[in-house]
Design an enzyme around this catalytic site. Sequence first.
Site, PDB file in Angstrom:
ATOM      1  N   GLU A   1       0.861  -1.190   0.000  1.00  0.00           N
ATOM      2  CA  GLU A   1       0.000   0.000   0.000  1.00  0.00           C
ATOM      3  C   GLU A   1       0.895   1.237   0.000  1.00  0.00           C
ATOM      4  OE1 GLU A   1      -2.771   0.184   3.359  1.00  0.00           O
ATOM      5  OE2 GLU A   1      -2.581   2.372   3.358  1.00  0.00           O
TER       6      GLU A   1
ATOM      7  N   ARG B   1       0.179  10.417   0.689  1.00  0.00           N
ATOM      8  CA  ARG B   1       0.537  11.484   1.635  1.00  0.00           C
ATOM      9  C   ARG B   1       1.678  12.346   1.144  1.00  0.00           C
ATOM     10  NH1 ARG B   1       0.804   7.742   7.065  1.00  0.00           N
ATOM     11  NH2 ARG B   1      -1.032   6.565   6.503  1.00  0.00           N
TER      12      ARG B   1
ATOM     13  N   THR C   1      -4.493   6.030   2.366  1.00  0.00           N
ATOM     14  CA  THR C   1      -4.832   7.386   2.804  1.00  0.00           C
ATOM     15  C   THR C   1      -5.676   8.104   1.748  1.00  0.00           C
ATOM     16  OG1 THR C   1      -2.609   7.355   3.792  1.00  0.00           O
ATOM     17  CG2 THR C   1      -3.907   9.321   4.140  1.00  0.00           C
TER      18      THR C   1
ATOM     19  N   LYS D   1     -10.400  -2.113   7.145  1.00  0.00           N
ATOM     20  CA  LYS D   1      -9.185  -1.794   7.890  1.00  0.00           C
ATOM     21  C   LYS D   1      -9.624  -1.478   9.328  1.00  0.00           C
ATOM     22  CE  LYS D   1      -5.683   1.913   7.742  1.00  0.00           C
ATOM     23  NZ  LYS D   1      -4.514   2.271   6.936  1.00  0.00           N
TER      24      LYS D   1
END
Length: 205
Positions: free
Chosen positions: A40, A44, A68, A128
């Site tokens: 992943e 960011r 994110t 998650k």
Amino acid sequence: MAIENVLKLARVIPVLTIEDVEDAVPLCSALAEGGLPVLEITLRTPAAIPSVEMAVKALPDATIGVGTLLDETDFAKARDAGAKFAVSPGLNMDLVAASVVEEIDYLPGIQTSSEAMSAYRSGLRALKFFPAKAAGGTYGLAQLAPLYPGLVFCPTGGISLDEAPAYLDQPNVACVGGSFASPNDLVTARDWTAITELARHAAAL
Ligand code: 3PG
């Protein structure tokens, strides 16, 4: 591939925040070589999308997703970059709907029973669990198990290599996520051999 099946591909999903696009291919290759082929890359940093593009091209056998994800428009960016799945740190129904329209496998985050219930009612079966430690860790997951027997989780956030086995022992945990297989000091030192070695330990869990 449904997100539940993505989570079955590896016991550990490294969460990568890449600052320098030049690190993308060697870092992802080091982890995949150590036995962690599901990765992943978080959205960011400005390097994120170019890193996904480069890693997808260099590692066709790996399963690379983005993390994110906070905005609907990010689904198309992720898909166009070649990402196979997308992860968000929280649950937002507009994003759940957008993931269906964009046809990208989606793993939103939940922390509470109410959020698990909303996700379950919207048809999601894999989530998650974030931030795992703050959400009660293995105790929190054990509390959710009898309530939502159809849900599986990828706990992430504050999990170390030593703590990962206790999470993986939970019957409702498919895999764990985290940055523990790619510590910042090793990435900064570009010590890809040490990262492959760490990945081997993580893959053997
Ligand atoms: C994430 O986005 O999933 C987390 O930042 C990863 O958490 P960790 O760095 O504590 O493993």
